[in-house]
Scaffold this active site. Structure first.
Site, PDB file in Angstrom:
ATOM      1  N   HIS A  59      -8.019  -0.924   5.825  1.00 54.71           N
ATOM      2  CA  HIS A  59      -8.355  -2.205   6.445  1.00 54.71           C
ATOM      3  C   HIS A  59      -8.983  -3.119   5.385  1.00 54.71           C
ATOM      4  CE1 HIS A  59      -9.347  -4.977   9.643  1.00 54.71           C
ATOM      5  NE2 HIS A  59     -10.553  -5.085   9.141  1.00 54.71           N
ATOM      6  N   ARG A 118       0.866  -2.100  15.095  1.00 53.56           N
ATOM      7  CA  ARG A 118       0.836  -1.784  16.529  1.00 53.56           C
ATOM      8  C   ARG A 118      -0.496  -1.118  16.846  1.00 53.56           C
ATOM      9  NH1 ARG A 118       3.848  -4.295  19.682  1.00 53.56           N
ATOM     10  NH2 ARG A 118       3.856  -2.665  21.255  1.00 53.56           N
ATOM     11  N   ASN A 135       0.840  -1.214   0.000  1.00 56.11           N
ATOM     12  CA  ASN A 135       0.000   0.000   0.000  1.00 56.11           C
ATOM     13  C   ASN A 135       0.867   1.254   0.000  1.00 56.11           C
ATOM     14  OD1 ASN A 135      -3.040  -0.431   0.119  1.00 56.11           O
ATOM     15  ND2 ASN A 135      -2.272  -2.002   1.536  1.00 56.11           N
TER      16      ASN A 135
HETATM   17  C1  GRF Z   1      -3.124  -4.663   3.991  1.00 54.10           C
HETATM   18  O1  GRF Z   1      -3.987  -5.711   3.672  1.00 54.10           O
HETATM   19  C2  GRF Z   1      -3.835  -3.622   4.806  1.00 54.10           C
HETATM   20  O2  GRF Z   1      -5.182  -3.500   4.491  1.00 54.10           O
HETATM   21  C3  GRF Z   1      -3.698  -4.157   6.211  1.00 54.10           C
HETATM   22  O3  GRF Z   1      -2.406  -4.709   6.248  1.00 54.10           O
HETATM   23  C4  GRF Z   1      -2.013  -5.103   4.938  1.00 54.10           C
HETATM   24  C5  GRF Z   1      -0.729  -4.412   4.653  1.00 54.10           C
HETATM   25  O4  GRF Z   1      -0.169  -4.811   3.422  1.00 54.10           O
HETATM   26  N1  GRF Z   1      -3.921  -3.108   7.168  1.00 54.10           N
HETATM   27  P1  GRF Z   1       1.017  -3.980   2.799  1.00 54.10           P
HETATM   28  O5  GRF Z   1       2.118  -3.906   3.837  1.00 54.10           O
HETATM   29  O6  GRF Z   1       0.499  -2.618   2.447  1.00 54.10           O
HETATM   30  O7  GRF Z   1       1.451  -4.753   1.589  1.00 54.10           O
END
Ligand code: GRF
Length: 223
Positions: A111, A93, A16
């Protein structure tokens, strides 16, 4: 116009984060990432940030006696970087109410579920066990309760009959990579405001601009 200064907090892979980096690299984007901070040394996302020439920092929570002292350090680093918005992107965290209130309406999270359904972990396995027809993801302003707060953007992802948690997670993740940059853009353009714990988007009276349905039509055709 000055660009909104965003910081991104991560703990791991950082896909992300990569979507946000890519979006901020596009010409005319109203936001810039001024700091990527990880609580986990060696997190993959730190390499992504370095590759993009973005300042990185590790604040290892294990070096602190408690959550407050860890968060105080995080806040001072965010302030030093001039962060105006903090994006949680796979930051593993739990944050204290003190930190969350300190950054109220300037702290967002992504999320992997259609909140308020499936807060917490293992969202995809739980959704499949319940037989839901739509999964998805949510970008929201953070409140002290876990995975709660005013919703900015959501994307629905159709569940397929042969999905397992891994295949569903992969399609939801692709939707996440579209939702998070969109939410950042809306905030950076100054188009969001929170009223009665709902997010209103200026210039957007229908769902079209803030609801993403990345399904390719396979569900509709039965394919
Ligand atoms: C994602 O699925 C996000 O929605 C959740 O943790 C994951 C993180 O993935 N909170 P990345 O580190 O962004 O690949």
């Amino acid at each position: 116009m000055a660009r909104l200064k965003a910081a991104v907090l991560i703990s791991g892979r950082g896909s992300n984060l990569q979507a946000l980096i890519d979006a901020c690299g596009a010409p005319g984007t109203p936001a810039e990432i001024v700091l990527v901070l990880s609580n986990v040394p060696g997190a993959q996302g730190l390499d992504r940030a370095r590759a993009a020439g973005i300042a990185t920092l590790t604040v290892d929570h294990r070096d602190f006696a408690g959550r407050e002292s860890f968060e105080d350090r995080v806040t001072s680093q965010l302030m030093e970087a001039g962060a105006e918005l903090v994006c949680l992107a796979g930051f593993m965290r739990l944050l204290t109410p003190g930190f969350v209130e300190r950054w109220r309406d300037r702290l967002i999270n992504i999320h992997p579920s259609l909140l308020p359904a499936y807060r917490g972990l293992d969202t995809h396995a739980r959704a499949l066990a319940d037989g839901v027809r739509f999964a998805g993801c949510t970008v929201h302003f953070v409140r002290p309760e876990m995975d709660a707060g005013p919703i900015i953007v959501q994307a629905a992802v159709a569940v397929r009959g042969d999905d397992d948690a891994e295949s569903l997670a992969a399609r939801v993740l692709a939707a996440e990579h579209r939702c998070y940059p969109l939410a950042l853009r809306l905030i950076a353009e100054g188009r969001t405001r929170v009223e009665n714990e709902r997010v209103l988007i200026d210039g957007c009276f229908g769902p079209a601009a803030i609801v993403l349905n990345p399904d390719d039509g396979a569900a509709a055709t039965g394919a």
